[in-house]
Design a protein around this motif. Structure first.
Motif, PDB file in Angstrom:
ATOM      1  N   CYS A 281       0.863  -1.176   0.000  1.00 12.78           N
ATOM      2  CA  CYS A 281       0.000   0.000   0.000  1.00 12.78           C
ATOM      3  C   CYS A 281       0.903   1.230   0.000  1.00 12.78           C
ATOM      4  O   CYS A 281       2.009   1.195   0.569  1.00 12.78           O
ATOM      5  CB  CYS A 281      -0.898  -0.005   1.241  1.00 12.78           C
ATOM      6  SG  CYS A 281      -2.049   1.400   1.304  1.00 12.78           S
TER       7      CYS A 281
ATOM      8  N   THR B  28      -0.602  -0.155  -4.327  1.00 13.40           N
ATOM      9  CA  THR B  28      -1.991   0.307  -4.349  1.00 13.40           C
ATOM     10  C   THR B  28      -2.104   1.607  -3.580  1.00 13.40           C
ATOM     11  O   THR B  28      -1.566   1.740  -2.483  1.00 13.40           O
ATOM     12  CB  THR B  28      -2.920  -0.756  -3.730  1.00 13.40           C
ATOM     13  OG1 THR B  28      -2.765  -1.992  -4.435  1.00 13.40           O
ATOM     14  CG2 THR B  28      -4.370  -0.311  -3.780  1.00 13.40           C
TER      15      THR B  28
ATOM     16  N   THR C 154      -8.614  -0.693  -0.738  1.00 13.02           N
ATOM     17  CA  THR C 154      -8.396  -1.851  -1.601  1.00 13.02           C
ATOM     18  C   THR C 154      -7.166  -2.602  -1.111  1.00 13.02           C
ATOM     19  O   THR C 154      -6.108  -1.996  -0.943  1.00 13.02           O
ATOM     20  CB  THR C 154      -8.185  -1.407  -3.059  1.00 13.02           C
ATOM     21  OG1 THR C 154      -9.337  -0.686  -3.504  1.00 13.02           O
ATOM     22  CG2 THR C 154      -7.957  -2.613  -3.970  1.00 13.02           C
TER      23      THR C 154
ATOM     24  N   ASN D  52      -8.723   0.207   5.620  1.00 18.89           N
ATOM     25  CA  ASN D  52      -9.727   1.261   5.597  1.00 18.89           C
ATOM     26  C   ASN D  52      -9.176   2.506   6.275  1.00 18.89           C
ATOM     27  O   ASN D  52      -8.284   2.428   7.122  1.00 18.89           O
ATOM     28  CB  ASN D  52     -10.995   0.812   6.322  1.00 18.89           C
ATOM     29  CG  ASN D  52     -11.662  -0.371   5.646  1.00 18.89           C
ATOM     30  OD1 ASN D  52     -11.368  -0.690   4.504  1.00 18.89           O
ATOM     31  ND2 ASN D  52     -12.557  -1.036   6.355  1.00 18.89           N
TER      32      ASN D  52
END
Length: 295
Positions: free
Chosen positions: A98, A164, A229, A234
């Motif tokens: 991430c 991501t 994602t 979150n």
């Protein structure tokens, strides 16, 4: 008179191989024009086939001997074999990150048992120090190279990196409203740059929209959540809503008195449900106690 042919074992040779090289016929490493009828012995004196496998045979001196026919003596030559260990860059790996993840050590993501001391190249061929910060790094293949010692080639392995984008719920905010104020959009009171795709949760945990009406809404902490994602988590932020009641001075009243009537409070004459704690003003704008005394 009879003359026997002098045996010829050729001229000494030497070779350096890599442990991953193909098998080699030692006979071809002898100089001169050696007879083909000789035999080989390995380092230590044991018999050898003369076919050297770098992956298994020990380095050292291999002796080629051609036996002479009496009265000629035997002849011997040697081939000195050195074997270099090939570099090990490990095997390919992958990272799914991430953009908000911690800095990663690419070396730790390689599989196998890679040698330390190699170099990294980024996607596109630029250099890399092997430390990857997902918040600024480029996704793609990062290649690790360990240089080999001649004749061993260099070894490479790569880490395929996907990144991501993290979701953004903004940061916490707060608002103080009057119960008579118009409805508001809670989203407007989040700080930062929140993504617009999130959902709201009321103080009691139920789902609500971002519209808040002070006249009917419940004061408290409203939580805004944007679903990430994978592998991103979150994100959430909160708006603390406080509501102050609208002051109520009641409804107008009137009274007709006799000059001899006892003093009385004006508050008793107001209609509705006036709040305590108000202040009175007499005709002419002068402050008044709120108790009428004709005497």
């Amino acid at each position: 008179v009879s003359v026997s042919q002098l045996p010829n074992a050729g001229v000494d040779g030497d070779i350096t191989l890599c442990a991953i090289d193909a098998v080699l016929a030692l006979y071809g490493e002898l100089g001169g024009s050696p007879d083909a009828t000789g035999t080989w012995t390995a380092p230590g004196g044991s018999a050898h086939s003369g076919t050297f496998d770098p992956a298994f045979d020990p380095a050292g001196t291999y002796t080629y001997t051609v036996t002479g026919a009496a009265p000629c003596p035997s002849d011997a030559s040697i081939v000195t074999v050195a074997v270099e260990t090939p570099p090990n860059a490990g095997s390919n790996g992958a990272l799914s990150l991430c953009s908000s993840s911690a800095v990663e050590d690419l070396f730790a993501a390689l599989n196998g048992t890679p040698d330390a001391g190699g170099t990294w190249s980024a996607p596109g061929g630029g250099s890399s120090d092997g430390s990857l910060d997902p918040s600024i790094a480029q996704a793609g293949s990062y290649v690790y190279t360990v240089n080999g010692t001649t004749p061993c080639p260099s070894a490479t392995a790569q880490i395929d990196v996907t990144i991501t984008a993290a979701v953004d719920a903004g940061s916490d905010g707060a608002i103080l409203l009057c119960s008579a104020s118009p409805a508001i959009d809670l989203f407007a009171y989040l700080n930062g740059t929140p993504d617009p795709s999130g959902t709201w949760t009321a103080p009691g945990g139920g789902a609500v929209t971002s519209a808040f009406d002070p006249a009917t809404g419940t004061p408290g902490t409203y939580v805004y959540t944007v679903v990430g994602t994978a592998p991103c988590p979150n994100a959430s932020a909160a708006v603390l809503v406080n509501v102050t009641s609208n002051p109520d001075a009641g409804l107008p009243g009137d009274v007709t008195l006799c000059v001899s009537d006892a003093p009385f409070p004006f508050l008793d004459l107001l209609g509705g449900a006036p709040d305590d704690g108000g202040a009175w003003v007499s005709p002419g704008g002068v402050a008044h106690t709120g108790t009428f005394d004709r005497s």
